[in-house]
Design a protein around this motif. Structure first.
Motif, PDB file in Angstrom:
ATOM      1  N   LYS A 215       0.653  -1.336  -0.060  1.00 52.61           N
ATOM      2  CA  LYS A 215      -0.065  -0.098   0.026  1.00 52.61           C
ATOM      3  C   LYS A 215       0.752   1.083   0.138  1.00 52.61           C
ATOM      4  O   LYS A 215       1.680   1.469   0.769  1.00 52.61           O
TER       5      LYS A 215
ATOM      6  N   ARG B 259      -7.259  -2.846   6.787  1.00 48.75           N
ATOM      7  CA  ARG B 259      -8.180  -2.013   6.142  1.00 48.75           C
ATOM      8  C   ARG B 259      -8.403  -2.507   4.749  1.00 48.75           C
ATOM      9  O   ARG B 259      -9.410  -2.314   4.079  1.00 48.75           O
TER      10      ARG B 259
ATOM     11  N   THR C 122     -10.512  -5.564   5.040  1.00 48.26           N
ATOM     12  CA  THR C 122     -11.769  -5.488   5.282  1.00 48.26           C
ATOM     13  C   THR C 122     -12.729  -4.661   4.190  1.00 48.26           C
ATOM     14  O   THR C 122     -13.612  -4.331   4.109  1.00 48.26           O
ATOM     15  N   CYS C 123     -11.722  -4.326   3.027  1.00 51.02           N
ATOM     16  CA  CYS C 123     -12.188  -3.691   1.905  1.00 51.02           C
ATOM     17  C   CYS C 123     -12.532  -2.285   2.079  1.00 51.02           C
ATOM     18  O   CYS C 123     -13.356  -1.796   1.322  1.00 51.02           O
ATOM     19  N   PHE C 124     -11.920  -1.932   2.990  1.00 51.24           N
ATOM     20  CA  PHE C 124     -12.124  -0.248   3.293  1.00 51.24           C
ATOM     21  C   PHE C 124     -11.302   0.430   2.263  1.00 51.24           C
ATOM     22  O   PHE C 124     -12.003   1.437   1.540  1.00 51.24           O
ATOM     23  N   PHE C 125     -10.180  -0.068   1.851  1.00 52.63           N
ATOM     24  CA  PHE C 125      -9.565   0.587   0.672  1.00 52.63           C
ATOM     25  C   PHE C 125      -8.843  -0.466  -0.072  1.00 52.63           C
ATOM     26  O   PHE C 125      -8.394  -1.550   0.332  1.00 52.63           O
ATOM     27  N   PRO C 126      -8.435  -0.459  -1.466  1.00 49.90           N
ATOM     28  CA  PRO C 126      -7.658  -1.228  -2.116  1.00 49.90           C
ATOM     29  C   PRO C 126      -6.257  -1.175  -1.805  1.00 49.90           C
ATOM     30  O   PRO C 126      -5.854  -0.162  -1.525  1.00 49.90           O
TER      31      PRO C 126
ATOM     32  N   PHE D 123     -10.927  -6.983  -3.295  1.00 41.01           N
ATOM     33  CA  PHE D 123     -10.839  -5.798  -4.282  1.00 41.01           C
ATOM     34  C   PHE D 123     -12.105  -5.999  -5.389  1.00 41.01           C
ATOM     35  O   PHE D 123     -13.470  -5.498  -5.310  1.00 41.01           O
TER      36      PHE D 123
ATOM     37  N   ARG E 129     -17.068  -8.662   2.518  1.00 42.32           N
ATOM     38  CA  ARG E 129     -17.805  -7.853   3.642  1.00 42.32           C
ATOM     39  C   ARG E 129     -18.897  -8.515   4.189  1.00 42.32           C
ATOM     40  O   ARG E 129     -19.112  -8.308   5.348  1.00 42.32           O
TER      41      ARG E 129
END
Ligand SMILES: Nc1ncnc2c1ncn2[C@@H]1O[C@H](COP(=O)(O)OP(=O)(O)O)[C@@H](O)[C@H]1O
Ligand SMILES: [Mg+2]
Lengths: 260, 310
Positions: free
Chosen positions: B9, B45, B48-52, B66, B73
Motif C-alpha cells: 500500500k 483495512r 476489510t475492503c475499506f480501501f484497495p 477488491f 464484507r
C-alpha cells in the motif's frame, strides 16, 4: 438494495430529530419566513389602503394583484431563507461520519456506496420537505382572507421543492469533502450563492454566455414556476442537478476510501 | 481462509505496507504483531475492503477483497482501532442497525442482537445511550457489532488498546470465548496480548514481514543461546571461574536478584544440566536453585525488530 437505503434513511431521520437539529432548523426557518410574510402582507394592505384613495396608482403598477404583490415575493423570500438554512441541515450528513470514524465501519459493511448516499440524501430531503411544509400556513391564510390565484401557488411550491432538492444534493456533496462540519456548511453556502447569483451576472456577459449562465442558475428555473408555468426543461434542470451532485458525492467517498 | 500475497500500500508520501505475504487457515487465530506504524491497520483495512491495495492480492474466504468486495464484507466482522460508534444511539438500536446493514434477515435481527448482547456482557445496557458507556463497555459494543452477523472471519485491530488492566483481562477472555470456530486476526503492538490468545504470530515492522511462527517456536528459534539461572552458596569469584570451565558454557555473570545468583549463558545445542552439580559438590558449595530461563516473546520481538534496524 431498498432495504439498505431504508436502514440508512431511518438512522439519519432519527438522528435529525434526536439531536434536535431538525426542530431547531425548522423552527428558525418558520420564524424568519413568518416575519417576512407578515412584512409583505402589511405592505400590501397599506398599498391597498392608499389605492382606495387613488385608483390610478393601483392600475398603473398592478399592485393590487395578490399573486404579484404577496405570493411571488413570498416565494422569493422562502427560497432565500432556504438557501441560508439548508447548509445547516446537510453539513453533518457525511462529515460527521468521517470525523467520528464510523465511515470506516459503514464502508466495510456489505452496503454499496450508492445506497449510503441515497439513504442520506433522502433523509435530508425529508427534513427539508417538512421545513417547506411548515410554511403552508401562509398561502392558506391568503386563500382564507383573499382571492389569490391557486395554480401559481401550487406550482410555486413544486418549484421550491425541486430547488430544495437541488440544495440538499449540493449540501450532501459539500459534507462529503471534509470532516469538518463548519467547512462543509461554508462550502455549501458559497456554492449555493454562486448558483443563485448567476442569474444576475447573466446581464453582464455576452448574450451567448449569458444564456448558458442563466440556464445554470439555480433560481431562474424557479421563476416561471412561481408564475404558474411548469416547463419540463426546468424539471429536467433540477433533476440533473441532483443526479450530478449525488454522483460527485459518490466519487468523493470513493476517493476518501483510496486515501484512507 | 485469509491469504495475503505480496501486498503493498503506497500512501504517496510513504509505503504503509511493503510486499507482505502471509495466510491464515480456517479456524486459525492469527496474532498480528508490530510496533506502532508497522502497517497493521493498513493491512486490516485492505482485508476489510475499506480501501484497495496498491499492488498484490488479498483474498478472504476465496473472494478477492477488491473484485468481490461485497462477498468478502458479508462474511466479515471488523472492529477498527478507534472503535467508532454512533454515540447518539442506544446499544440495542445500534446493533439492530448494524445487523440490518450486514444483511441479517429482518426476521432474525432481534434474535441476532439479543445473542450478541448476551455474549458480550451487555445485558444490562440494551437501552443505554452509547455516549454514556465506559470505554470498556464501548469496546464490548464494538465487538458485538463485529459479531452480530455471526461472521466466519473476525478482524480486530488492537482490541485492548487504551483499556485498564481489568478491562483488558475481560476483553481478552471475551475474545477467546467468542472466537469459536472463526478465523480471526488480532493485532497488537504489545506482545502478551497476542501470545496469550493466538496460536500463530505474524510479526511485521516498517511494513515488512519479520517472522511467522508459533509463540513457542519463535522463542526457541530466535535465541541462539539459552540461559540458566543458578543460586549457589559459595565465593562469587570462585563460582564464576569454575562454572566458566564447564564445556558448553559461554558466559557466567552474577545476577542482581540475590548475592548468590548467577546467570549462565549456554552455547547452542549444549546441555550442561548434568555437569553443574558435580562442580558444586567438588568445591563444597551448596546448590540452592537451578532452572532454565526461557527467552520471553518480548525479547524475541525486540530482537527481531532491532535486527531489522541494524
Ligand atoms: N491515511 C494515511 N495516509 C498516509 N500515511 C498513512 C496513512 N495511514 C497510515 N499511514 C502510514 O503508514 C504506516 C503504517 O501505518 P498503520 O498501518 O496505521 O500502522 P499500525 O497500525 O501498525 O500502527 C505509518 O507510517 C503511517 O504513518
Ligand atoms: Mg494501527
Amino acid at each position: 438494495m431498498f432495504r439498505n437505503i431504508g436502514l440508512i434513511y431511518k438512522k439519519e431521520i432519527k438522528s435529525y430529530f434526536k439531536s434536535y437539529i431538525a426542530y431547531v432548523v425548522i423552527a428558525v426557518f418558520m420564524v424568519i419566513t413568518g416575519f417576512m410574510f407578515n412584512d409583505v402582507v402589511v405592505k400590501f394592505s397599506m398599498l391597498s389602503f392608499k389605492a382606495q384613495g387613488n385608483p390610478m396608482l393601483a392600475k398603473q403598477y398592478n399592485l393590487l394583484n395578490v399573486t404579484e404583490t404577496v405570493v411571488r415575493p413570498m416565494f422569493g423570500q422562502i427560497s432565500m431563507i432556504m438557501l441560508l438554512m439548508m447548509p445547516m441541515l446537510t453539513m453533518k450528513l457525511l462529515a460527521d461520519e468521517k470525523k467520528s470514524g464510523t465511515m470506516e465501519l459503514i464502508l466495510t459493511y456489505p452496503i454499496r456506496d450508492a445506497e449510503v448516499v441515497m439513504g442520506k440524501y433522502l433523509a435530508g430531503l425529508t427534513v427539508f420537505a417538512a421545513m417547506l411544509f411548515s410554511t403552508v400556513t401562509y398561502p392558506l391564510l391568503l386563500i382564507a382572507l383573499g382571492e389569490p390565484e391557486i395554480v401559481p401557488m401550487i406550482t410555486g411550491y413544486f418549484g421550491l421543492f425541486l430547488m430544495g432538492a437541488a440544495f440538499v444534493s449540493l449540501g450532501l456533496f459539500a459534507s462529503s469533502v471534509t470532516e469538518n462540519q463548519i467547512i462543509a456548511a461554508s462550502l455549501a453556502l458559497g456554492m449555493l450563492f454562486l448558483f443563485y447569483l448567476m442569474s444576475m451576472s447573466a446581464a453582464y456577459v455576452s448574450p451567448g454566455i449569458g444564456r448558458i449562465v442563466s440556464y445554470l442558475s439555480i433560481n431562474d428555473h424557479f421563476f416561471s414556476m412561481a408564475k404558474g408555468v411548469v416547463d419540463t426543461e426546468d424539471i429536467i434542470y433540477y433533476l440533473s442537478f441532483v443526479v450530478f451532485f449525488l454522483f460527485l458525492t459518490m466519487r468523493s467517498i470513493e476517493s476518501h476510501r483510496w486515501r484512507g | 481462509m485469509i491469504e495475503v500475497e505480496n501486498l503493498t500500500k503506497d500512501y504517496g508520501a510513504r509505503l504503509g505496507i511493503d510486499g507482505l505475504t502471509f495466510s491464515a487457515e480456517k479456524g486459525e487465530l492469527l496474532g498480528f504483531l508490530g510496533p506502532n506504524g508497522a502497517g497493521k491497520t493498513t493491512t486490516m483495512r485492505i482485508l476489510t475492503c475499506f480501501f484497495p491495495a496498491t499492488s498484490g492480492r488479498a483474498t478472504v474466504a476465496g473472494f478477492d477483497c477488491f473484485e468481490d468486495s461485497l462477498e468478502v464484507r458479508k462474511r466479515l466482522g471488523y472492529m477498527p482501532e478507534s472503535v467508532p460508534l454512533y454515540k447518539d444511539m442506544e446499544v440495542g438500536e445500534y446493533l439492530s442497525f448494524v445487523a440490518g446493514a450486514k444483511g441479517v434477515e429482518a426476521k432474525d435481527v432481534k434474535k441476532s442482537v439479543d445473542r450478541v448482547i448476551g455474549d458480550c456482557g451487555l445485558s444490562e445496557y440494551p437501552k443505554s445511550m452509547i455516549s454514556e458507556l465506559s470505554k470498556g463497555y464501548r469496546q464490548r459494543v464494538g465487538l458485538a457489532q463485529a459479531l452480530v452477523n455471526d461472521p466466519e472471519i473476525l478482524i480486530l485491530d488492537e482490541p485492548t488498546n487504551g483499556l485498564d488492566p481489568r478491562q483488558i483481562r475481560e476483553i481478552r477472555k471475551l475474545i477467546t470465548e467468542l472466537a469459536g470456530q472463526r478465523t480471526m486476526i488480532l493485532s497488537s503492538h504489545i506482545l502478551p496480548e497476542v501470545s496469550k490468545v493466538c496460536k500463530k504470530i505474524v510479526i511485521i515492522d516498517k511494513g515488512k514481514l519479520v517472522a511467522v511462527d508459533t509463540p513457542d517456536n519463535l522463542v526457541s528459534n530466535v535465541h541462539g543461546a539459552t540461559k540458566m539461572f543458578l543460586r549457589i552458596d559459595g565465593p562469587a569469584k570462585g563460582v564464576t571461574a569454575e562454572l566458566g570451565k564447564i564445556k558448553g558454557v559461554s558466559k557466567v555473570e552474577p545476577d542482581d536478584s540475590a548475592p548468590d545468583a548467577f546467570i549462565v549463558s549456554i552455547k547452542k545445542g549444549a546441555d550442561i544440566k548434568q555437569d553443574i552439580p558435580p562442580v558444586v559438590v567438588n568445591n563444597n558449595w551448596n546448590l540452592l536453585e537451578m532452572r532454565a530461563i526461557q527467552a520471553s516473546l518480548e525479547d524475541v520481538f525486540i530482537h527481531l525488530v532491532t535486527k531489522e534496524d541494524a
